[in-house]
Design an enzyme around this catalytic site. Structure first.
Site, PDB file in Angstrom:
ATOM      1  N   ASN A 140     -10.270  -0.750   0.328  1.00  0.00           N
ATOM      2  CA  ASN A 140      -8.809  -0.685   0.328  1.00  0.00           C
ATOM      3  C   ASN A 140      -8.289  -1.229  -0.999  1.00  0.00           C
ATOM      4  OD1 ASN A 140      -6.055  -1.082   0.682  1.00  0.00           O
ATOM      5  ND2 ASN A 140      -6.237  -1.983   2.709  1.00  0.00           N
ATOM      6  N   HIS A 169      -3.571   6.653   2.777  1.00  0.00           N
ATOM      7  CA  HIS A 169      -3.951   5.339   2.267  1.00  0.00           C
ATOM      8  C   HIS A 169      -5.317   4.991   2.842  1.00  0.00           C
ATOM      9  CE1 HIS A 169      -4.245   1.211   1.355  1.00  0.00           C
ATOM     10  NE2 HIS A 169      -3.873   0.765   2.547  1.00  0.00           N
ATOM     11  N   CYS A 180       0.807  -1.221   0.000  1.00  0.00           N
ATOM     12  CA  CYS A 180       0.000   0.000   0.000  1.00  0.00           C
ATOM     13  C   CYS A 180       0.843   1.275   0.000  1.00  0.00           C
ATOM     14  CB  CYS A 180      -0.951  -0.007   1.190  1.00  0.00           C
ATOM     15  SG  CYS A 180      -1.883  -1.551   1.362  1.00  0.00           S
TER      16      CYS A 180
END
Length: 334
Positions: free
Chosen positions: A290, A260, A114
């Site tokens: 996500n 994020h 990520c």
């Protein structure tokens, strides 16, 4: 010779058209909309069907090229951040290079989960400052539906597919102010996927779900959610404070923080500990879940599309991921 400065020329994104709501998930696993929203802030996520990671990345790249008003031939480098490549080799970056016909560029992938897109921003900036490249395409792209166990309500509710991109170019003004990167392999087992197959597509998900339990071992994402939560809050605060200090700026000087998009509760905790309004954070996790390396560039592209940043504004990109890794960058919008 003085090193060149770097700025973001344009951004782009692509989200696959299939949207899976929390209600949809409640039909296949023991969960409900309220349970998911309360714990994560996620309401829906996008899922690919018949598209590879390179296909998503190609569409985000073309969007960024169009908005930047440049041709693929003008690109000198393509960097793709992903943990869901089409193949072990060749790189997804080379496949995207072929797709967009950017034959003057060299291309490679990076794997920082990520944090990957911000790692890519750092690498691209250094190539430009050192005179190796003038225009660099950085893409964050994932098809995490390949790696999700659709029987595990603790993980399948979290992830989605998507792609975001940015084109960096040399500049007389400093746009990439500071970048801070970190990693700690001692936490490698907290978030992992030991899948031997990186090319599982949506059409094969049904076969996987009907397989015997032993056949599914190691194919899916495994996560220690509680430990990742604590780690995320700590390193996001650390990253934000680090790039502010290195830029001689304060939180009041920042127009937007683009985090994020892993869990809304993480972002809320970070805002509370920093003593700032949550509205300073740009949030779209409710729409996309996500998307790992794609989450920050997708959000950046949305902020850009909506005209939320004007010339001279300061924005912080900050994220964390498997590895463990973390990254932050302070960018001046010019």
């Amino acid at each position: 010779m003085k090193n060149k400065e770097v700025r973001i020329l344009s951004t782009g994104k692509y989200l696959p058209p299939i949207s899976i709501s929390n209600h949809d998930l409640s039909k296949i696993i023991d969960t409900n909309d309220n349970w998911i929203k309360t714990r994560t802030g996620i309401e829906k996520r996008r899922i690919t069907k018949g598209e590879n990671t390179s296909d998503l990345g190609t569409k985000a790249a073309l969007d960024a090229l169009r908005k930047g008003g440049i041709s693929p031939e003008e690109l000198d480098l393509i960097i793709v951040a992903t943990i869901t490549p089409d193949y072990f080799t060749p790189s997804t970056a080379c496949i995207i290079q072929r797709n967009i016909k950017a034959y003057n560029a060299f291309a490679f992938d990076i794997s920082a989960a990520c944090s990957g897109f911000t790692y890519g921003i750092s690498i691209a900036s250094q190539f430009i400052r050192n005179g190796v490249a003038k225009k660099v395409l950085v893409i964050g792209v994932e098809t995490l539906s390949k790696l999700v166990d659709w029987k595990d309500r603790n993980t399948c509710i979290l992830f989605g597919d998507g792609s975001g991109a940015a084109i960096l170019t040399e500049s007389n003004e400093k746009g990439i102010m500071n970048v801070y990167l970190g990693s700690d392999g001692r936490g490698a087992d907290l978030l992992k996927c030991k899948s031997s197959s990186l090319t599982v597509n949506s059409d094969e998900l049904k076969e996987l779900l009907n397989s015997k339990e032993e056949d599914l071992e190691n194919k899916f994402i495994e996560m220690d959610g509680k430990e990742i939560f604590k780690f995320a809050v700590k390193v996001m605060i650390k990253g934000i404070e680090k790039v502010l200090k290195d830029s001689n700026l304060e939180l009041k000087d920042i127009n937007y923080i683009i985090p994020h998009q892993a869990n809304l509760r993480i972002i809320e905790h970070v805002a509370k500990k920093l003593g700032i309004d949550e509205n300073k954070f740009y949030i779209n996790i409710n729409h996309y879940g996500n998307t790992s390396a794609a989450s920050i560039p997708i959000a950046l592209a949305e902020v850009d599309e909506k005209g939320l940043l004007k010339k001279g504004d300061n924005v912080i990109l900050v994220g964390f991921g498997a590895g463990l890794t973390w990254a932050a960058s302070l960018i001046k919008w010019i």
